[in-house]
Structure formats: C-alpha cells, structure tokens
Design an enzyme around this catalytic site. Sequence first.
Site, short mmCIF file in Angstrom:
data_model
loop_
_atom_site.label_atom_id
_atom_site.label_comp_id
_atom_site.label_asym_id
_atom_site.label_seq_id
_atom_site.Cartn_x
_atom_site.Cartn_y
_atom_site.Cartn_z
CG ASP A 13 -1.80 -1.20 1.32
OD1 ASP A 13 -2.28 -1.66 0.27
OD2 ASP A 13 -1.97 -1.72 2.43
CG HIS A 41 -1.40 -2.18 -7.31
ND1 HIS A 41 -0.48 -2.74 -8.15
CD2 HIS A 41 -1.14 -2.72 -6.09
CE1 HIS A 41 0.29 -3.59 -7.48
NE2 HIS A 41 -0.11 -3.59 -6.23
P1 GDP Z 1 -0.43 0.28 -3.82
O1 GDP Z 1 -1.18 -0.99 -3.53
O2 GDP Z 1 1.01 0.23 -3.44
O3 GDP Z 1 -0.63 0.75 -5.22
O4 GDP Z 1 -1.06 1.39 -2.85
P2 GDP Z 1 -2.62 1.62 -2.52
O5 GDP Z 1 -3.34 1.97 -3.74
O6 GDP Z 1 -3.14 0.50 -1.69
O7 GDP Z 1 -2.53 2.85 -1.51
C1 GDP Z 1 -2.06 4.09 -1.88
C2 GDP Z 1 -3.16 5.12 -1.63
O8 GDP Z 1 -2.60 6.40 -1.53
C3 GDP Z 1 -4.15 5.23 -2.77
O9 GDP Z 1 -5.41 5.59 -2.27
C4 GDP Z 1 -3.58 6.37 -3.63
O10 GDP Z 1 -4.55 7.04 -4.42
C5 GDP Z 1 -3.06 7.27 -2.57
N1 GDP Z 1 -1.88 8.05 -2.92
C6 GDP Z 1 -0.78 7.65 -3.63
N2 GDP Z 1 0.13 8.63 -3.62
C7 GDP Z 1 -0.37 9.65 -2.88
C8 GDP Z 1 0.12 10.91 -2.46
O11 GDP Z 1 1.24 11.30 -2.75
N3 GDP Z 1 -0.70 11.67 -1.66
C9 GDP Z 1 -1.93 11.27 -1.28
N4 GDP Z 1 -2.66 12.06 -0.51
N5 GDP Z 1 -2.45 10.07 -1.66
C10 GDP Z 1 -1.66 9.28 -2.44
#
Ligand code: GDP
Length: 424
Positions: A13, A41
């Site tokens: 995440d 993701h």
């Molecule tokens: P992944 O599984 O590694 O792709 O990560 P997730 O999708 O589970 O969690 C990342 C969350 O953080 C998602 O809701 C993204 O939209 C959000 N996100 C990613 N980068 C940023 C950021 O720089 N700032 C904010 N506020 N949200 C972000």
Amino acid sequence: MKTCAIVGINWGDEGKGRMVDLITADYDVVIRYQGGGNAGHTVVNDYGKFALHLLPSGVFHSGVVNILGNGVALDAENLWREIEDVREKGVLITPENLKISDRASLLLPWHRRLDALEEARLGDKQYGSTKQGIAPFYSDKYQKKTILAGELFYPEVLRAHLADLLEWKNLTLTGVYGAAPCSMDELTAWITDFGEKIRPFICDTGKYLRAASAAGKNLLFEAQLGALRDLDYGIYPYTTSSNAIAAYAPVGSGLPSAKLDEVIGVVKAYSTCVGEGPFVCELFGNAADRLREAGGEYGAKTGRPRRVGPLDLVATRYGVQTQGATAIALTKLDVLSYLDEIPVCTQYEIHGEHTDRFPFPAALGMAKPVTQTLPGWACDISGVRRWADLPAAARRYVEYTEEAIGCHIRYVSVGPERDAIIMR
Ligand code: GDP
C-alpha cells in the site's frame, strides 16, 4: 531496451499503482509478476479512480502491452469482473493490450473456500488473510496441483487433470475441514464460463517478451505488496505467499534471463500495515486516528482500517537493501502537513539495547520503537510541483529520510493524481 521494476519497500500500500501509472509513459510493456487479486493498486487519472486488483497498472496508456506473468495467481473470475469494470469506464482492454501467460496457474474456486475455512479454524490466531485464496493457491502450485492457463487449449487434458485434482482436493475439504465437497459439474461450469472469457488473452508471453526484448522495447515490472511481506525475506509467517521482491520479477514475468537496469522502491512518508503481524512502530489512540483519517488509510480491497505509525527507518532501510533499490519514490508527503512535529522511528530497542538492524521475524515482537521528531511545515503542499517550492522543513524531511535509508529519493509524491509529483 531498458528494464525497471517498481516495488514496495514496506508492508504494501505504498502507492506502487500510482507510480506505475506515472512511469508507464516511458515503457512499452508492463508486467505483473506475482500475487493475485488481493492487490489494491489505486490509480487516479483522466479515466477516474480505480483500485486495480490483478490488471497491471499500465492499462490506461494506449500502445502499452500489459502482461500477467507466470508468477501470478490467475483468478479468472475476478479478473473478468475487473476487465468489465474497467471497460465500463472507457478503458480499452483487448488481447492486443492484455496478454496472460499460458504458464500462469489458475486460482480455482476451492482456493477461496479453503482460505476462509483455514482463517476460521485459526480463530484469534488468524493471519489476517484477504481470503482471496492466495495462500492455498500457492501451496497447491508448489505441490504441482494446479491447472496452467494454457491447458484451456487442450480440453481433453484439462478435463482429466481437473478430475484428478477434484478427487484430491475433496479429501481436504471434507476430511480436514468437514466442509461440503466440490462437484465435477460445478467445477466444469466454472471453467467453461470463466475459462472461455479469458481464453482470448492467453498466449506464450515468454515468446512475446523475448521478441520485445530483442526489438529493444522497454519493460516495466510491477510488484504487489512490499519487501516486508515477501515470502522469503518478510515478516514470516505474516507474509504473502509469493516473492514480491524485484529479484523475482524476471522469473515471474516470463523473461528469466532479464537483468534489471533500475529498481524503483516506493516508500510511504509514514507507515501503514494491513492485517496481522508485528508492526513495531504502530501508533494507537488519537494520534493513530488522526493519521489514518489524514491519509485515508482503509484497505483498497477490503475496506479494513489500516494500522498506522511513523516512518520506520529500520524497516525501510532493510526493505531498500532487500529490493536492491536504485531510486526511491516517497509518496503521501502531503498527508503529514497537519503535524507540527513529525515523529520518525530511527532505531529499535530490544532487551534494552538499541539497534539499526531489522531483526529476525521471531524477535520483532520484542522490539520497541526509538523515535525522534523532525519539524513539520504546517501548510498545504499538495499543489507544489517543484522541489525548490517545497517548504524548507518538508525538504529537510525528505533529505533526512534519504540519508537514513541510503538511497536517492528521486520522486516526491504530494497527491494521488498522476501529475502530483515532484522530480528531484
Ligand atoms: P499500492 O497498492 O502500493 O498501489 O497502494 P494503494 O493503492 O493500496 O494505496 C495508496 C493510496 O494512496 C491510494 O489511495 C492512492 O490514491 C493514494 N496516494 C498515492 N500517492 C499519494 C500521495 O502522494 N498523496 C496522497 N494524498 N495520496 C496518495
């Protein structure tokens, strides 16, 4: 040709999907090499907001070929639902831009059932599985008791193989768990339905990748989860059931001879952990609630509240080393803007001794976090796009982290949108 893996440095995440969506612009092929539909993701772009479970995060770029490699847990039912969802929002998914390895193994309906049965048996000792069948699936794969996607092209072989597996699996369902057996009719109906649906996408992706590599195409490998959940190097047994690390990318993708030119490790500016297992830097109470709210930390797949804590430099340094990261993307820096002072976990204390070293999993339960605070910046940074425009305290936080983890932070993400990024 250039090759790059985008991987998680922590517990998952971290924002890998968001980084793959951004970086795909420079690549021709995006390959998911391990894990299954338990991923979430999140990608926010012109098409809307998506939580991709199995589809590679490159599907939004036209002209990019997306591959589900031999290392994934191929859940045909959920994949098909996801394809339909994404198509409904205007994203083109065809056998030209999505290819499934004929060597990927099928996650069968009984894997989900067994996952739920085993978590129920474990009671309060459960692993916190997402109950998508991933652990039973990988156990079966390594016992050579799964079906390869390419068998869908050999109906006679498939039918005999399924009958053998059914007989064997029913021994576990009925004998070990006292559950109802699966019937051949049920299984055949499932395979006929979902097998037919995904069949047009199945091909020899190894051949495709070898040709792409010979033609000088750029290949991007996308991991699911993070280093600390890797089966061999993570917090066993609270890991996932496959290798999430970059070193597995060539093997799980179908191009085992590939060398990685770059490994971009994704680190969140604070820590989160979904599910069970030791989480040394965990915050509780009001401080945890505020951070969880600020970061919207609820599981993309499960909706479960994530456990939260400050950035854990001990675990992150271990993750960087395990992944062999050549550059870091630090995400969600904007989330910390509400804090006057930002805690970071710099060391662990075990039996009164301070250590920089990430301990053996069995010793993690004895570790206590040693924290220090850095000054906050107390203003909204989500609109900043240039390094020089970040407040000095935010730059200091990034530089401090970079030095502590021993790897250059090339990207600083300040929002979920594709363009909310600062390059250094
Ligand atoms: P992944 O599984 O590694 O792709 O990560 P997730 O999708 O589970 O969690 C990342 C969350 O953080 C998602 O809701 C993204 O939209 C959000 N996100 C990613 N980068 C940023 C950021 O720089 N700032 C904010 N506020 N949200 C972000």
